[in-house]
Design a protein around this motif. Sequence first.
Motif: not given
Length: 239
Positions: A53-58
């Motif tokens: 999820a963090l990478l998607r948001v980034a």
Amino acid sequence: MNSPLPHHSATRTTAEQPDEEGVHRQRTAIAALGHEVRALVDATVRTTAAPDALLRVAEGVRGLAAQLTGRRARAEIPVVDEFPGGARMYSPVTGTGSPLAPPLKVTRLDGGVAGTCALGLAHEGPPGYGHGGISAMLLDESMGWACATAGMPGMTVSLQMRYQRPVPLEARLRVLAHVTGTEGRKVYVAGSITTEEDPSTVLAAAEGVFVSPDPEHARALFPGLRAPGGSDGGTAVGR
Ligand SMILES: CCCCCCCCCC(=O)SCCNC(=O)CCNC(=O)[C@H](O)C(C)(C)COP(=O)(O)OP(=O)(O)OC[C@H]1O[C@@H](n2cnc3c(N)ncnc32)[C@H](O)[C@@H]1OP(=O)(O)O
């Protein structure tokens, strides 16, 4: 507009100055984006989301940043700003357009200024409390406003901090600053931070010396500064 403090006019570099309504619309939009980005900063330091999820948001944020076209040069004074002594939309302390600012809202008092804000997790030092550098930043800025309010906008040459109690996060804070004396271009200023709930308990206090640069020095430091009327022959700083 973050503050009713007096300001100097005609201090901008940009050749084309938008009209009053244009400046108002620009400031409103800058503040709206600042508000959302501060919420993003808060969510970023609070989240417990998984790596995917963090990478998607980034990736999403990278796409959003690409939409912010145009680049202000390093020393350019934004057309929406009044410098010195007025609105600074991107100030890391008072700027409603700044992702870094709490933002501190400064109002004029008899003999000084009062600022209000709340710090968030992004401003954390010890767990649950504000970083000491953030307290110094709140005081430094408020003390600078006190100088400007007294008609002597200046830069900090000395700031002595006393940290008496930790500053709680997520509490409404009150930052007071007032000029205690002047000597030539030097302005002596004192300030304090309390919570709004308990204004008699000082959490952090500061004493500072500010200096109004002489006009020649100010022109060298701030090439974007223009004298009222647009001539290059002088500057409002320190007058
Ligand atoms: C213009 C308004 C801009 C406001 C923007 C918002 C500011 C928010 C607060 C800040 O963050 S300011 C950023 C941090 N501060 C700096 O970067 C300032 C760095 N210092 C300088 O660039 C120069 O010191 C400065 C332009 C401020 C003054 O240089 P000058 O060459 O004009 O001053 P000078 O050295 O002649 O000193 C003037 C007086 O101040 C005194 N002074 C200088 N440094 C001092 C010091 N550290 N402590 C006590 N007094 C000091 C100095 O002794 C002298 O006293 P006398 O007139 O009695 O001889």
